[in-house]
Design an enzyme around this catalytic site. Structure first.
Site, PDB file in Angstrom:
ATOM      1  N   CYS A  56      -4.057   6.126   0.599  1.00  0.00           N
ATOM      2  CA  CYS A  56      -4.059   4.919   0.033  1.00  0.00           C
ATOM      3  C   CYS A  56      -3.653   5.142  -1.648  1.00  0.00           C
ATOM      4  O   CYS A  56      -3.799   4.237  -2.185  1.00  0.00           O
ATOM      5  CB  CYS A  56      -5.103   4.093   0.177  1.00  0.00           C
ATOM      6  SG  CYS A  56      -5.297   3.762   2.185  1.00  0.00           S
ATOM      7  N   GLY A  74       0.784  -1.086   0.053  1.00  0.00           N
ATOM      8  CA  GLY A  74       0.139   0.050   0.128  1.00  0.00           C
ATOM      9  C   GLY A  74       0.744   1.342   0.008  1.00  0.00           C
ATOM     10  O   GLY A  74       2.132   1.349  -0.151  1.00  0.00           O
ATOM     11  N   TYR A 131      -3.024   7.619   7.337  1.00  0.00           N
ATOM     12  CA  TYR A 131      -2.762   8.328   8.517  1.00  0.00           C
ATOM     13  C   TYR A 131      -3.352   7.542   9.740  1.00  0.00           C
ATOM     14  O   TYR A 131      -4.101   7.043   9.651  1.00  0.00           O
ATOM     15  CB  TYR A 131      -3.580   9.732   8.550  1.00  0.00           C
ATOM     16  CG  TYR A 131      -3.651  10.414   9.979  1.00  0.00           C
ATOM     17  CD1 TYR A 131      -2.566  11.061  10.635  1.00  0.00           C
ATOM     18  CD2 TYR A 131      -5.007  10.479  10.559  1.00  0.00           C
ATOM     19  CE1 TYR A 131      -2.810  11.563  11.855  1.00  0.00           C
ATOM     20  CE2 TYR A 131      -4.939  11.089  11.814  1.00  0.00           C
ATOM     21  CZ  TYR A 131      -4.092  11.611  12.525  1.00  0.00           C
ATOM     22  OH  TYR A 131      -4.316  12.112  13.595  1.00  0.00           O
TER      23      TYR A 131
END
Length: 310
Positions: free
Chosen positions: A247, A148, A152
């Site tokens: 992402c 990925g 956060y």
């Protein structure tokens, strides 16, 4: 790509009436290495899980399930690097046990993190709206060994780190990811009557056009031991996500359970601590059901020594 929106007629299930909010507590507990030692004992035989949910049916309900030690720190803020050292210690121990055919249990860690940006193996400069060496707001930023891109973590976000031996859960990475998504989808429905969904070609969980949960894993081959995991935005301050491309998904709108429930109830106040407890209880219940595990919520770590990892 199509999204399955939340049902306009659903009736959200709220936690207990509002009480003064209790913020997540900083981690002041035992050494995480001592806790890690408790998660590598020798226990009962395993059963198997598969995302193609026909194979999730017809399993034994409890007897004969593989054991999973569950470490409940869901109200505590555990520094990210400390949690990573913990995971690495558990994985190292489990690799050795698996090599000897003695790995008879899994591990689940639930916690929150202080504010931190984590950068997976696919993170590029285009994923960040800041200098990696100088993160905004005084937050930390760390490269992490997982698939990925950037995400956060912070207070109000429930993070779950499953450390599983996938030889007992299908040995199929796509099925493992879909099973983690299924845990979150079921938990949101059962706890809050929120209809969540997947998005074709992406990993994570959405409610309407809002992404509420992210997933990033690491698997150690050839033992098939997992680490890293899932993060569900429960009461999270979502503004730090604006400093990244979450992402790696452009124009990604992040959401939280609290915001969704408040919108459905015209702004009704919600006790954040109760909401986090409700999310945690639902997630671990569905995790045990999807993966057909027997959770041990009180592993005895007090007698373990960090020297066990030498």
């Amino acid at each position: 790509m199509a999204l399955t929106a939340a049902s306009p007629s659903y009736r959200p299930s709220f936690p207990a009436p509002v009480a003064p909010s209790i913020s997540a507590r900083p981690w002041r507990g035992r050494s995480l290495l001592r806790l890690a030692a408790a998660s590598s004992g020798r226990h009962a035989p395993a059963s198997v899980n598969n995302r193609r949910y026909a194979t999730l049916q017809g399993r034994p309900s409890a007897v004969g399930r593989r054991r999973c030690d569950c470490f409940d720190l869901h109200r505590q803020l555990v520094p990210f690097l400390e949690s990573q050292a913990w995971q690495e210690s558990v994985v190292a121990r489990r690799k050795g046990l698996a090599g000897r055919g003695e790995d008879h249990s899994d591990t689940l860690i639930a916690l929150q993190h202080p504010p931190v940006f984590t950068l997976g193996s696919g993170t590029t400069d285009e994923c960040l709206h800041f200098d990696e060496e100088d993160p905004p707001f005084g937050f930390e930023a760390h490269r992490v060994e997982r698939a990925g891109k950037a995400t956060y973590h912070g207070p109000g976000q429930l993070v779950m780190y499953p450390i599983l031996n996938l030889r007992h859960h299908g040995k199929h990475l796509d099925l493992y990811l879909k099973s983690l998504e299924e845990v979150i989808i079921r938990a949101l429905q059962s706890a809050f009557s929120i209809r969540a969904s997947r998005v074709d070609g992406l990993t994570g969980v959405w409610v309407g056009d809002q992404k509420v949960a992210s997933i990033g894993i690491h698997v150690v081959f050839p033992r098939y031991i997992t680490s890293q995991g899932v993060a569900l935005n429960v009461t999270t301050d979502l503004s730090p996500f604006e400093m990244i491309v979450p992402c790696g998904i452009k124009d990604c709108h992040m959401g939280s359970v609290k915001e969704i429930l408040q919108k459905a109830s015209d702004g009704r106040e919600i006790d954040e601590t109760s909401l986090m407890d409700q999310a945690y209880n639902s997630l671990i219940k569905e995790f045990a059901e999807v993966f057909k595990l027997s959770l041990d919520h009180s592993p005895n770590w007090s007698l373990q020594q960090s020297s066990d990892f030498n």
